[in-house]
Design a protein around this motif. Structure first.
Motif, PDB file in Angstrom:
ATOM      1  N   LYS A 182      -6.269 -18.199 -20.460  1.00 54.44           N
ATOM      2  CA  LYS A 182      -7.185 -17.098 -20.137  1.00 54.44           C
ATOM      3  C   LYS A 182      -6.394 -15.839 -19.785  1.00 54.44           C
ATOM      4  O   LYS A 182      -6.740 -14.729 -20.209  1.00 54.44           O
ATOM      5  CB  LYS A 182      -8.080 -17.528 -18.969  1.00 54.44           C
ATOM      6  N   GLU A 183      -5.317 -16.012 -19.023  1.00 54.65           N
ATOM      7  CA  GLU A 183      -4.527 -14.854 -18.578  1.00 54.65           C
ATOM      8  C   GLU A 183      -3.882 -14.128 -19.763  1.00 54.65           C
ATOM      9  O   GLU A 183      -3.924 -12.898 -19.853  1.00 54.65           O
ATOM     10  CB  GLU A 183      -3.442 -15.305 -17.588  1.00 54.65           C
ATOM     11  N   GLU A 184      -3.284 -14.893 -20.677  1.00 54.74           N
ATOM     12  CA  GLU A 184      -2.638 -14.276 -21.833  1.00 54.74           C
ATOM     13  C   GLU A 184      -3.667 -13.568 -22.718  1.00 54.74           C
ATOM     14  O   GLU A 184      -3.426 -12.467 -23.217  1.00 54.74           O
ATOM     15  CB  GLU A 184      -1.891 -15.342 -22.637  1.00 54.74           C
ATOM     16  N   THR A 185      -4.822 -14.194 -22.888  1.00 56.02           N
ATOM     17  CA  THR A 185      -5.875 -13.593 -23.717  1.00 56.02           C
ATOM     18  C   THR A 185      -6.354 -12.286 -23.109  1.00 56.02           C
ATOM     19  O   THR A 185      -6.566 -11.297 -23.823  1.00 56.02           O
ATOM     20  CB  THR A 185      -7.051 -14.573 -23.877  1.00 56.02           C
ATOM     21  N   ASN A 186      -6.523 -12.231 -21.800  1.00 49.91           N
ATOM     22  CA  ASN A 186      -6.983 -10.994 -21.159  1.00 49.91           C
ATOM     23  C   ASN A 186      -5.937  -9.890 -21.249  1.00 49.91           C
ATOM     24  O   ASN A 186      -6.282  -8.708 -21.356  1.00 49.91           O
ATOM     25  CB  ASN A 186      -7.366 -11.264 -19.702  1.00 49.91           C
ATOM     26  N   ARG A 187      -4.653 -10.253 -21.222  1.00 48.08           N
ATOM     27  CA  ARG A 187      -3.614  -9.233 -21.434  1.00 48.08           C
ATOM     28  C   ARG A 187      -3.728  -8.637 -22.836  1.00 48.08           C
ATOM     29  O   ARG A 187      -3.580  -7.427 -23.026  1.00 48.08           O
ATOM     30  CB  ARG A 187      -2.221  -9.844 -21.216  1.00 48.08           C
ATOM     31  N   GLU A 188      -4.012  -9.501 -23.821  1.00 54.34           N
ATOM     32  CA  GLU A 188      -4.182  -9.022 -25.201  1.00 54.34           C
ATOM     33  C   GLU A 188      -5.433  -8.159 -25.326  1.00 54.34           C
ATOM     34  O   GLU A 188      -5.433  -7.140 -26.039  1.00 54.34           O
ATOM     35  CB  GLU A 188      -4.254 -10.208 -26.159  1.00 54.34           C
ATOM     36  N   LEU A 189      -6.507  -8.546 -24.630  1.00 49.40           N
ATOM     37  CA  LEU A 189      -7.740  -7.743 -24.661  1.00 49.40           C
ATOM     38  C   LEU A 189      -7.520  -6.377 -24.023  1.00 49.40           C
ATOM     39  O   LEU A 189      -8.042  -5.359 -24.504  1.00 49.40           O
ATOM     40  CB  LEU A 189      -8.863  -8.476 -23.937  1.00 49.40           C
TER      41      LEU A 189
END
Length: 693
Positions: free
Chosen positions: A680-687
């Motif tokens: 979730k954390e990595e995905t939110n950084r990408e978002l």
């Protein structure tokens, strides 16, 4: 209707248990395959079905695959030529994946390939290493060709080609000469081999040319007509065949007899539509036998493809009536107009000139009926409005020309398809802008369309109605387009089309976007990858003001895809037109909890996602944020959800053979390598990074 694997498999399973006399697809089931995506799904199931499913369905899958691919061919015949190329690329990708991951059922793979070849899809993928085609030595053990010909009643070249496509598409290349040599005794053998030199598969064409080249010079006395050879020379599909033509022409000139002209019984044409295509249906009698031909004329590429009915059970007129009665166009049904054969004398030369210029291949069926026509009709001649006027006995009248320019708008139903494309409408501020952006820059195209309509009207067999636009009036409109001051004069046809273009575009947007001006607010959506085991899903907080174009980028990021393939959104079981993606907002489809959208990614692997609105928020959300999720994203090009699930199960096996290990390694699923979980954390950084772009 957009199918899911569950719906399609349920229908096939029900079909399995029908009594033999009732085993046929319903009209509704046949209509399913008018949607290419449903055909892709059918092919995907055939290529990836587990062994237990294949054992359950058995031979019952055959009519489904046959119907799906045949309907796909019909659908593509009505679309621009590039659509067929794109579909072939998708199918090639599916076959490549079957090759990489080993298809579950060789017999079904053979069936798919045979049907694709029979329907003249150009398949580039070499799958010989996974499909069990018998060697040439075994092919000779089939029944003698003479017996097959007698049993089927074949008595012409075009009928043999139908037989070939039905029964011999998977014959090995080294066995083709054995088959083709058996044509020598037949009076139509020379014609057949000549037509097969223009077959879409080069291996068939080369084998036919080499066989034909071995014939004695006197054998060319059997050539039905020299025009067939001339057409093959002019529109030759395969450069490797070219060296043979000089000898063949010499033999034909010396030994072949004067051809016997075919009798043209009926000719039906439609006006040219917005894709620059017109349909043609022809009935002719050759050597005492009636045949029906249905073809598509494309004023951008030439004759596209011809379908043949060698044994018609009904008149062409009744066939046309049935087609028109089944037509379910949203505005008006396409109208077939009966004309005299002389209409071809006007229109065919410039269609064939386009064919020659674009080097568009001519299929054997098209060559066959073209060869039956008078020589002058098949001589390419570029479109020239003055020549067209002369052939149609145009009577110039300045007063009538002015009247036509000021008053005439829509003379035939297909003119409603002459509307401006969405990209031009989006670039325009008002209808008048479309005149400069689209209509006048394309005046040559519209002049050709009008001239074609003029030819139909001039040679129409039924008496014209008082409300109809006359042949001269169509040519008046075409003539007016070449007035040096046309941009500063009133031209009612273009002005009306520009206004209707804007109106239709607005209506279409409203059809898909009931709430396009909704206020900004936050949404909580759950995105689920259909069929994934274990489940793959994401919960996302986002703005309802995201466009579909932006939503696609978000889907790629939160799910973990790499944006390598085509995609499409669906709402209320309707595919949303791609041209609206930059404008349409998700608020148009997701407004209250429980509302859903669908997102399909990669038409080959067919990754289906459900986007379900769980909750609305008072405040807008920016940037988007993933609050929960489960399951890693499948690898790109991994063969679809069934194959991915199968690989995940295989990974847990204690003893894996070499082939299984190779498959797992290719997908990054080796048992001794830990699976990278969803973060979730990595995905939110990408978002966050994506939203700042």
């Amino acid at each position: 209707m957009k199918l899911t694997p569950e719906i399609l498999l349920s229908a096939i399973n029900e079909y399995c248990y029908l009594p033999q006399k009732n085993k046929q697809l319903t009209e509704q089931q046949i209509e399913w395959f008018a949607d290419p995506e449903n055909v892709f799904l059918m092919i995907f199931i055939a290529l990836t079905a587990p062994e237990e499913l294949a054992a359950q369905i058995k031979e019952s899958i055959h009519p489904w695959v046959e119907t799906a691919i045949a309907e796909l061919r019909k659908t593509l015949a009505q679309l621009p030529a590039q659509a067929k190329v794109q579909v072939e690329e998708v199918i090639d990708e599916m076959l490549t994946q079957a090759q990489q991951h080993s298809a579950a059922n060789q017999k079904w793979l053979s069936l798919v390939l045979a049907e694709l070849k029979k329907n003249q899809f150009n398949i580039k993928t070499d799958i010989s290493n996974i499909i069990a085609i018998p060697p040439a030595a075994q092919v000779t053990e089939r029944p003698a060709l003479k017996k097959i010909v007698e049993q089927t009643g074949v008595d012409s070249s075009i009928e043999f080609i139908e037989l070939f496509e039905e029964n011999f598409t998977l014959i090995p290349a080294d066995a083709l000469p054995l088959l083709l040599n058996e044509l020598a005794p037949y009076s139509w053998g020379i014609d057949t081999l000549l037509l097969l030199t223009q077959y879409h598969e080069q291996s068939v064409a080369l084998a036919s040319a080499e066989t034909l080249n071995q014939y004695a010079a006197k054998a060319w006395s059997q050539l039905s007509n020299q025009q067939l050879l001339n057409l093959c020379v002019r529109f030759n599909r395969h450069p490797a065949i070219k060296p043979y033509f000089k000898t063949w022409q010499k033999n034909a000139m010396r030994y072949s007899k004067a051809n016997q002209a075919a009798q043209i019984n009926e000719l039906y044409l439609t006006h040219i539509d917005g894709n620059d295509c017109a349909s043609l249906m022809l009935s002719l009698t050759s050597n005492g036998k009636e045949k029906h031909f249905s073809t598509l004329l494309d004023s951008k590429s030439g004759i596209r493809e011809t379908l043949v009915n060698s044994n018609p059970q009904t008149s062409l007129q009744n066939t046309i009536k049935q087609i028109e009665s089944n037509e379910q166009a949203e505005m008006m049904p396409v109208e077939f107009i009966e004309t005299s054969a002389d209409c071809l004398a006007v229109t065919l030369p410039w269609i064939l000139a386009i064919q020659q210029e674009k080097t568009t291949p001519v299929d054997p069926n098209s060559l066959y009926w073209l060869a039956q026509l008078p020589f002058a009709w098949t001589q390419p001649a570029p479109f020239n409005l003055d020549n067209c006027k002369q052939k149609l006995n145009y009577q110039a009248d300045p007063q009538r020309l002015n009247s036509s320019r000021f008053s005439h708008t829509l003379g035939n139903p297909l003119m409603m398809t002459w509307l401006a494309p969405s990209e031009s409408i989006l670039a325009a501020q008002k209808p008048k802008d479309l005149l400069k952006l689209y209509y006048y820059p394309n005046k040559d195209t519209f002049a050709q369309r009008l001239a074609y309509s003029a030819a139909i009207q001039r040679h129409k067999k039924t008496a014209p109605q008082t409300y109809e636009v006359s042949s001269d009036q169509y040519l008046d409109l075409a003539t007016a387009l070449y007035d040096a001051n046309i941009n500063r004069k009133k031209f009612k046809l273009f002005e009306s089309l520009a206004e209707i273009s804007f109106e239709e575009f607005t209506i279409a947007q409203q059809e898909y976007a009931e709430d396009i001006n909704s206020e900004a607010q936050g949404l909580v959506v759950k995105i689920m990858l259909q069929g994934a085991q274990p489940a793959v899903w994401r919960r996302v907080h986002l703005s309802n003001q995201l466009t579909l174009e932006e939503m696609h980028a978000l889907m790629q990021t939160v799910m973990g895809w790499e944006d390598c393939h085509l995609f499409q959104f669906f709402a209320k079981e309707k595919a949303l037109p791609e041209e609206y993606y930059p404008q349409l907002k998700i608020a148009s489809f997701l407004s209250k909890p429980g509302d859903e959208m669908e997102y399909c990614y990669d038409f080959g692997d067919n990754w289906q996602h459900i986007i379900r609105l769980e909750k609305t928020l008072k405040r807008d959300i920016h940037p988007p944020k993933v609050t929960a999720g489960n399951g890693r994203c499948p690898e790109e090009d991994s063969g679809g959800i069934w194959n991915w699930n199968h690989m995940l199960k295989m990974r847990k096996k204690k003893n894996l053979d070499e082939e299984e290990l190779e498959q797992l390694e290719w997908m990054g699923l080796l048992p001794d390598e830990p699976l990278v979980p969803f973060s979730k954390e990595e995905t939110n950084r990408e978002l966050q990074a994506w939203s700042m772009e």
